[in-house]
Design a protein around this motif. Sequence first.
Motif, PDB file in Angstrom:
ATOM      1  N   ASN A 322       4.076   5.592   9.523  1.00 11.58           N
ATOM      2  CA  ASN A 322       3.308   4.727   8.713  1.00 11.58           C
ATOM      3  C   ASN A 322       1.784   4.973   9.256  1.00 11.58           C
ATOM      4  O   ASN A 322       1.600   5.032  10.453  1.00 11.58           O
ATOM      5  N   VAL A 323       0.813   5.189   8.431  1.00  6.33           N
ATOM      6  CA  VAL A 323      -0.522   5.675   8.883  1.00  6.33           C
ATOM      7  C   VAL A 323      -1.512   4.935   8.042  1.00  6.33           C
ATOM      8  O   VAL A 323      -1.363   4.907   6.604  1.00  6.33           O
ATOM      9  N   GLY A 324      -2.542   4.122   8.653  1.00 11.80           N
ATOM     10  CA  GLY A 324      -3.724   3.481   8.252  1.00 11.80           C
ATOM     11  C   GLY A 324      -4.689   4.656   7.377  1.00 11.80           C
ATOM     12  O   GLY A 324      -4.546   5.583   8.135  1.00 11.80           O
ATOM     13  N   LEU A 325      -5.045   4.478   6.318  1.00  9.88           N
ATOM     14  CA  LEU A 325      -6.281   5.419   6.059  1.00  9.88           C
ATOM     15  C   LEU A 325      -7.671   4.572   5.848  1.00  9.88           C
ATOM     16  O   LEU A 325      -7.681   3.491   5.420  1.00  9.88           O
ATOM     17  N   VAL A 326      -8.477   5.355   6.195  1.00 12.15           N
ATOM     18  CA  VAL A 326     -10.011   4.789   6.243  1.00 12.15           C
ATOM     19  C   VAL A 326     -10.732   5.026   5.162  1.00 12.15           C
ATOM     20  O   VAL A 326     -10.723   6.290   4.629  1.00 12.15           O
ATOM     21  N   GLU A 327     -11.137   4.216   4.548  1.00 11.67           N
ATOM     22  CA  GLU A 327     -11.952   4.474   3.216  1.00 11.67           C
ATOM     23  C   GLU A 327     -13.437   4.225   3.448  1.00 11.67           C
ATOM     24  O   GLU A 327     -14.171   4.965   2.746  1.00 11.67           O
ATOM     25  N   GLU A 328     -13.792   3.391   4.242  1.00  4.18           N
ATOM     26  CA  GLU A 328     -15.290   3.236   4.487  1.00  4.18           C
ATOM     27  C   GLU A 328     -15.720   3.462   5.725  1.00  4.18           C
ATOM     28  O   GLU A 328     -15.138   3.013   6.806  1.00  4.18           O
ATOM     29  N   GLY A 329     -16.677   4.173   5.894  1.00  2.00           N
ATOM     30  CA  GLY A 329     -17.032   4.436   7.492  1.00  2.00           C
ATOM     31  C   GLY A 329     -18.336   3.063   7.620  1.00  2.00           C
ATOM     32  O   GLY A 329     -18.408   2.027   7.048  1.00  2.00           O
ATOM     33  N   PRO A 330     -18.848   3.198   8.879  1.00  2.00           N
ATOM     34  CA  PRO A 330     -19.661   2.122   9.378  1.00  2.00           C
ATOM     35  C   PRO A 330     -21.153   2.124   8.479  1.00  2.00           C
ATOM     36  O   PRO A 330     -21.784   3.241   7.879  1.00  2.00           O
ATOM     37  N   ASP A 331     -21.765   1.077   9.062  1.00  2.00           N
ATOM     38  CA  ASP A 331     -23.074   1.143   8.409  1.00  2.00           C
ATOM     39  C   ASP A 331     -24.082   1.707   9.386  1.00  2.00           C
ATOM     40  O   ASP A 331     -23.454   2.045  10.489  1.00  2.00           O
ATOM     41  N   ALA A 332     -25.449   1.455   9.060  1.00  2.00           N
ATOM     42  CA  ALA A 332     -26.336   2.239   9.950  1.00  2.00           C
ATOM     43  C   ALA A 332     -26.173   1.595  11.544  1.00  2.00           C
ATOM     44  O   ALA A 332     -26.590   2.426  12.293  1.00  2.00           O
ATOM     45  N   SER A 333     -25.854   0.301  11.655  1.00  2.80           N
ATOM     46  CA  SER A 333     -25.663  -0.240  13.139  1.00  2.80           C
ATOM     47  C   SER A 333     -24.402   0.302  13.565  1.00  2.80           C
ATOM     48  O   SER A 333     -24.340  -0.111  14.726  1.00  2.80           O
ATOM     49  N   GLY A 334     -23.550   0.834  12.984  1.00  2.00           N
ATOM     50  CA  GLY A 334     -22.194   1.275  13.660  1.00  2.00           C
ATOM     51  C   GLY A 334     -21.124   0.327  13.169  1.00  2.00           C
ATOM     52  O   GLY A 334     -19.782   0.448  13.578  1.00  2.00           O
ATOM     53  N   SER A 335     -21.382  -0.804  12.596  1.00  2.00           N
ATOM     54  CA  SER A 335     -20.373  -1.912  12.300  1.00  2.00           C
ATOM     55  C   SER A 335     -19.259  -1.540  11.102  1.00  2.00           C
ATOM     56  O   SER A 335     -20.286  -0.677  10.104  1.00  2.00           O
ATOM     57  N   TYR A 336     -18.378  -1.883  11.216  1.00  2.00           N
ATOM     58  CA  TYR A 336     -17.278  -1.862   9.893  1.00  2.00           C
ATOM     59  C   TYR A 336     -17.124  -3.063   9.301  1.00  2.00           C
ATOM     60  O   TYR A 336     -17.253  -4.232   9.949  1.00  2.00           O
ATOM     61  N   PHE A 337     -17.067  -2.989   7.991  1.00  2.00           N
ATOM     62  CA  PHE A 337     -16.717  -4.137   7.045  1.00  2.00           C
ATOM     63  C   PHE A 337     -15.482  -4.354   6.419  1.00  2.00           C
ATOM     64  O   PHE A 337     -15.078  -3.267   6.113  1.00  2.00           O
ATOM     65  N   ASP A 338     -14.954  -5.653   6.299  1.00  2.00           N
ATOM     66  CA  ASP A 338     -13.703  -5.762   5.153  1.00  2.00           C
ATOM     67  C   ASP A 338     -14.390  -5.794   3.793  1.00  2.00           C
ATOM     68  O   ASP A 338     -15.417  -5.785   3.559  1.00  2.00           O
ATOM     69  N   GLU A 339     -13.186  -6.072   2.878  1.00  2.00           N
ATOM     70  CA  GLU A 339     -13.688  -5.943   1.567  1.00  2.00           C
ATOM     71  C   GLU A 339     -14.380  -7.165   1.056  1.00  2.00           C
ATOM     72  O   GLU A 339     -15.029  -7.144  -0.057  1.00  2.00           O
ATOM     73  N   ASP A 340     -14.311  -8.043   1.821  1.00  2.00           N
ATOM     74  CA  ASP A 340     -15.269  -9.087   1.705  1.00  2.00           C
ATOM     75  C   ASP A 340     -16.487  -9.055   2.352  1.00  2.00           C
ATOM     76  O   ASP A 340     -17.466 -10.208   2.026  1.00  2.00           O
ATOM     77  N   GLY A 341     -16.883  -8.251   3.056  1.00  2.00           N
ATOM     78  CA  GLY A 341     -18.237  -8.095   3.565  1.00  2.00           C
ATOM     79  C   GLY A 341     -18.417  -8.606   4.733  1.00  2.00           C
ATOM     80  O   GLY A 341     -19.484  -8.772   5.477  1.00  2.00           O
TER      81      GLY A 341
END
Length: 765
Positions: A322-341
């Motif tokens: 079972n493998v997780g897939l990443v759809e969105e990269g980080p923003d300019a600061s390097g942070s990651y966000f969920d689907e609710d922002g």
Amino acid sequence: MKKLGLLLALLTIFLALQAVADSVASFKGKVTDAATQQPLAGATVYISDLKATTVTDANGEFNFNNVPSRGKFLLEVRYIGYKTASQIVDLAATQNISFELQASVIESAEVVITGTPFSANNKTNSLAVVSLSREKLAQSAGTNIIDALAKVPGISQITTGGAISKPTIRGLGYNRVLTIVDGAREEGQQWGDEHGVQADQFAAARIEILKGPASLLYGSDALGGVINIIEDLVTAEGEFNGNFTTSYGANNGLTASSLMLQGNDNGFVYRGRASYKNAYGYRYKGFNVPNSGFNETNFSGMLGLNKAWGYAHLNLSRFNTNVGLVEEGPDASGSYFDEDGNVISNKDARSRSLNLPSQNINHYRAALNSNILLGGGQLKSTLAFQRNIRKEFEESAYEPGLNLGLNSYTYDVKYIFPNNGIWEPTIGVQGMYQTNVNAGDEFLIPDYTSNNIGAFAYLKRNFKNGAINAGVRYDYKTVDGADLFEDGNQVFTAFNNNFSNVSGSLGFAFELAKNLNLKGNVGSGFRAPNIAELGANGKHEGTFRYEIGNSNLKQETSLQFDLGLEYNAEKVTFGLNAYSNRIYNYIYPGNFSGETIPYDEEDGTVSILPVYRFVQTDAQLVGGEASVDFHLIKDLHFENTFAYVRGKNLADDSALPFIPAATLNNELRFEPNIKGLNDSYIKVGLTNVFKQDRFDEFETQTDGYTLLDAGFGTSLKMKNSKINVWVTGQNLTNKLYYNHLSRYKLANIFNPGRNVTLGVSIPIM
């Protein structure tokens, strides 16, 4: 095709039951130190073509029972600290044989299996082949079996996070590299970017890598090379043993463990293995990548007979991940966000629970391997069935969007004529029948059936100081794609394609002087387009793109010239390999003129995806590998390798896509002699990856970087065995970098940062 495979299976079983022409025999031998004439206890002695293994006793003596009374076979002796020795043994004339091993600080593995239909001394093999032992694989601390090979010169990996790695050999990957598991070609939707190799890395006793076209012996998909994952040696007769291995990696919390038990009861051999791996999102400087974790569970077993008529082994396995897939990269600061922002914290990213999207893969494999001694020759066969179930989950963890079920029936039968020590002829037939069915509500490739068959003839002529070989092969393959309509719209249009090709190979290996060998080979390769190239029409999770196939694609063919020079002395070794590979009708995906397409997501949003279409061109790949190892001071090793490949689109002299950057690896290894311990080592290494400034129009430049690695390990003596312990550190300076072949580079996600792995291997006697 299935009827032919069944017929071959029945024929193999019948011959196994009826082959009684050879009477049972035994022979003895002794292994000593060439300089002191002292016996060497614990040396491993085996005959690969019979899968027969034994170990020398306290007097350095060994004994093989239940072997045929006639026939010529390659006998190999391995002992740590000595050069590997091998020679052809005539069982009709030999009752006692002696080996005098020469001490050497350089490990030497002379026997290869991949390059020829039968076991052969590497000095007489014209193809470029390298081999990695289980110990080397473990010490590399790879997250998967391909990651563990990535430092071999000429070998690279296309990665999707820390879980998925696809091999490339000399700039060629995907369906151009064939993976062999349990003697059978692996079939598991390997056309996809995020479709890795479905093999338990703990089950590999060693891995042999054949660089260059191997279509002569393996048919379509071996145009770039072969990775042969070789199982454990059968234990000596009358023995029962096993092993437990476990490790922990600090970067992504990777826990990996495997338990193996095996035995040999008067020629009835058996083995069982269970393995488990689990990791959370990998880390680079300051950030964990959310949903880049994975878990993997593997079970495998083997039952077989080792008798005077040969052997027959049935291998069964189940690979589940079972493998997780990443759809969105980080923003300019390097942070990651969920689907609710909301910002995803590093603590949450280190959760071992996978989020959406993710994929689940189950790969079932059954393979019957046999070698039946018939008419003074050897009838080798591998009959296999594989079922690959690949599910991708986007909006629901229970209902997959993409759901592919692939069934593959393969057979490989070859007859090796009686070996008189000079001429070694072989003929063979191979084939595969496949069916693929979509069971989900999303589609990327159509339902299809595929049918192919190939036949070859191979001849090797041995001389005192070398050998020459030649071969010819014919292949025929059909691929039939089915129509598909959804909501009145045509998703796939039916097609019926057939491909055929004649391949050939000519090579030589010659000992110019003591320890100095020259090798050369010219070979043609063949690859039929895969189903994604012919019929894809959809979004593929984890690749950030929409793919459109082309059912009018032609087959790929290649012509490669390879030349190598090897020198193996007691304290210095070097190797040089140069190659030129011309590929006609080279297939690759491209995003042309910035084409995009709106894509309706299941949550009601619309994504704008780049469109990648499959096109063809003539291509040229040239490059080489070099290795220089110095052992001028006792216990101190200085090992260096370099690899470079340049890919050119001959239509406009532009760069080919997905070509790895040049790499230079340096490692200083100290192996002290510590009382009470064995095989101790301390190593420090640098991996230098050069800037990749040759790239296709839809790629970007990748800067060069240098990674610092280090490690140490030792073996604790036990009665008749030893416990291995090792610590490996990777990217110790925590360097931020992109690998040019990382699929996550497109999303501005860096490769893994610092990682320290602790491992231990405990024998079970």
